[in-house]
Design an enzyme around this catalytic site. Structure first.
Site, PDB file in Angstrom:
ATOM      1  N   ASN A 137       0.808  -1.225   0.000  1.00 20.20           N
ATOM      2  CA  ASN A 137       0.000   0.000   0.000  1.00 20.20           C
ATOM      3  C   ASN A 137       0.841   1.275   0.000  1.00 20.20           C
ATOM      4  O   ASN A 137       0.376   2.325  -0.449  1.00 20.20           O
ATOM      5  CB  ASN A 137      -0.948   0.017   1.203  1.00 20.20           C
ATOM      6  N   CYS A 394      -4.260  -9.239   4.968  1.00 23.30           N
ATOM      7  CA  CYS A 394      -3.961  -9.006   3.542  1.00 23.30           C
ATOM      8  C   CYS A 394      -2.588  -8.394   3.356  1.00 23.30           C
ATOM      9  O   CYS A 394      -2.187  -8.086   2.242  1.00 23.30           O
ATOM     10  CB  CYS A 394      -5.044  -8.170   2.872  1.00 23.30           C
ATOM     11  N   PHE A 395      -1.842  -8.187   4.441  1.00 19.29           N
ATOM     12  CA  PHE A 395      -0.436  -7.776   4.409  1.00 19.29           C
ATOM     13  C   PHE A 395      -0.219  -6.460   3.653  1.00 19.29           C
ATOM     14  O   PHE A 395       0.822  -6.260   3.018  1.00 19.29           O
ATOM     15  CB  PHE A 395       0.452  -8.904   3.821  1.00 19.29           C
ATOM     16  N   CYS A 396      -1.206  -5.576   3.693  1.00 21.16           N
ATOM     17  CA  CYS A 396      -1.096  -4.254   3.040  1.00 21.16           C
ATOM     18  C   CYS A 396      -0.834  -4.397   1.543  1.00 21.16           C
ATOM     19  O   CYS A 396      -0.214  -3.518   0.934  1.00 21.16           O
ATOM     20  CB  CYS A 396       0.016  -3.405   3.641  1.00 21.16           C
ATOM     21  N   ASN A 397      -1.243  -5.514   0.945  1.00 23.36           N
ATOM     22  CA  ASN A 397      -1.018  -5.714  -0.493  1.00 23.36           C
ATOM     23  C   ASN A 397      -2.339  -6.160  -1.118  1.00 23.36           C
ATOM     24  O   ASN A 397      -2.505  -7.325  -1.491  1.00 23.36           O
ATOM     25  CB  ASN A 397       0.085  -6.770  -0.700  1.00 23.36           C
TER      26      ASN A 397
END
Ligand code: PLP
Length: 490
Positions: A137, A394-397
């Site tokens: 992100n 979602c691991f900032c992705n």
């Protein structure tokens, strides 16, 4: 199978692992707290771990010197300035930057480095910001700067199920650049979602087609060599705690000097100007890195970066790379082979199933014998009980996750229309009710201190979910067999 026979079998399949045995010795001396406290740490992409000696060396430095705020002529200040500049040179050397080719700007983290590019790149109408679906992100966020300045924003898709860049589509998108305008292409050297390593050859290909290139190397450099004498991205972002655990709070933006004049800082601050007047309303930015280093640097922490780099160098980045590749390959294969008593696969792995062109990140979801998704939040709770540290969500992705889960623009639009204050847990609830899709997963990642026992413990934990039916999310049914062929003959 006993632990020792599992290890013997692993060594037979990966004989090169033996040459990395000194890291097993370091695990006992430098990272002994892991085993002393029975931790199984599998979140190196979240943050790496520091060696005890790094902290001791830093504490010694701080307790034996008197350091003042840098950039003044006093003894205490100039000694600090010298250490900061030494560290800057050590960073440039680590990444193989030839003298005069790159500038290293210290930032708070990789995000700070990426934000510098976003706010200083000359986005304008006619120009473009092109980025891959697979991005953190902090790279996605740059589209706000690009869009506000009138540049067009485009995403290059990734393929399913491999989650690699769709080269044909990318080629077409790269071909759209107007060479008279400013065009920025951004991609991660390694995905923090799937572990996929995108080809560094794209840097030169994009440059030839009129693009400046921003390489997000945050997830790549902890276990891979990035050599700027071989590839020359215009901008590179890293966080040092991801490389060697300590210190947190320091990252770096590497800027190719030929691209440096393109960046225009939108403001000035203490430490960034050679001259500023109130009555004249003028300011003259300090050239080079100082023009980007707002206010007081994290100067006491910066020498710990030099200590961390020396520690990495004493082990050898290639040794760490080999180790992580072997352990990842073993775990990938074992997880992909896991089956319930009825023969159905237990685990769905997102992205490539072999260690070719991928790093030590494995993102997955678990399913019950009927193909119902197990709630990854419950999986994390169970792992935590066994002192396994992993990461879920979602691991900032979001782009890689959307592709992996088959989520469409219509799904997202419907979710946002339903709830303007969307969060991942609410989105998960919404999307599981809408056509049995899911969002989010379980991620394990390996790094500098990982050993065979870590991956074996996680594999045994995964095995413990065999025939488990009580953790399902109820609504989500997924035909794992038809979604992908996990292995020939399956
Ligand atoms: C690929 C990638 N880029 C950028 C970041 C952001 O790093 P930081 O939070 O240190 O700014 C991360 C963090 O996980 C990452 O994995």
């Amino acid at each position: 199978m006993s632990d020792s026979s599992a290890y013997a079998e692993f060594l037979k399949a990966s004989p090169e692992f033996e040459a990395t045995a000194r890291v097993d010795a370091l695990r006992a001396t430098e990272y002994g707290r892991l085993d002393a406290q029975r931790h199984v740490y599998l979140d190196y992409t979240g943050g790496s771990l520091h060696a005890d000696s790094q902290v001791r060396a830093h504490a010694e430095l701080l307790t034996q010197h008197v350091f003042g705020n840098p950039h003044s002529a006093s003894l205490t200040s100039s000694e600090m300035t010298e250490l900061v500049e030494q560290t800057r040179r050590a960073v440039l050397d680590w990444f193989g930057a030839r003298p005069g080719e790159y500038t290293a700007v210290f930032t708070a983290n990789a995000t700070g480095a990426l934000k510098h590019v976003g706010e200083s790149y000359p986005f304008a109408p006619g120009g473009r910001y092109l980025l891959t679906f697979d991005n953190h992100n902090s790279v996605n966020g740059i589209r706000e700067f690009a869009g506000a300045a009138g540049a067009s924003v485009e995403y290059a898709p990734i393929t399913f199920p491999e989650l690699r860049i769709d080269r044909e589509r990318l080629e077409a998108l790269l071909g759209r650049a107007d060479r008279a305008a400013n065009n920025l292409f951004a991609f991660p050297a390694q995905s923090n979602f799937s572990g996929v390593q995108h080809p560094l050859a794209l840097i030169e290909q994009a440059r030839e087609r009129g693009w400046d290139v921003l390489l997000d190397a945050a997830a790549y450099v902890p276990t891979n060599r990035l050599d700027l004498s071989e590839v020359q991205p215009d901008f590179v972002a890293v966080s040092f705690y991801k490389m060697f655990g300590y210190p947190t709070g320091v990252g770096c933006l590497l800027i190719r000097n030929a691209a440096l004049p393109k960046l225009h800082r939108p403001w000035f601050a203490g430490g960034t100007v050679n001259f500023a007047t109130v009555q004249g309303r003028r300011h003259i930015l300090t050239p080079g890195e100082a023009g980007f280093e707002d206010g007081t640097l994290n100067y006491l922490a910066i020498p710990a970066v030099g200590i961390g780099l020396r520690h990495l160098s004493s082990i050898g980045i290639d040794v760490i790379h080999t180790r992580v590749r072997c352990l990842t390959g073993w775990l990938l294969q074992r997880l992909a082979d896991l089956r319930h008593a009825n023969g159905r696969h237990m685990v769905r792995i997102y992205g490539p199933l072999t260690s070719d062109a991928r790093g030590g990140v494995i993102t997955m979801n678990f399913y019950d014998p009927d193909g119902h998704l197990l709630d990854y939040r419950r999986v994390e709770e169970l792992a935590t009980r066994q002192r396994i540290s992993l990461r879920t969500g979602c691991f900032c992705n979001p782009g890689a996750g959307e592709t992996a889960e088959g989520l469409t623009e219509a799904d997202i639009a419907a979710a946002v229309a339903e709830d303007a204050n969307m969060t991942l847990p609410r989105f998960l609830k919404f999307i599981t009710h809408r056509g049995g899709k899911s969002a989010g997963a379980v991620r394990v990642s390996l790094g500098i201190a990982s050993n065979f026992a870590d991956v074996l413990t996680f594999y045994e934990f995964a095995q413990s979910l065999r025939d488990q039916t009580r953790l399902t999310m109820g609504e989500v049914t997924f035909d794992i067999e038809s979604c992908r062929v996990i292995r020939d003959g399956s």
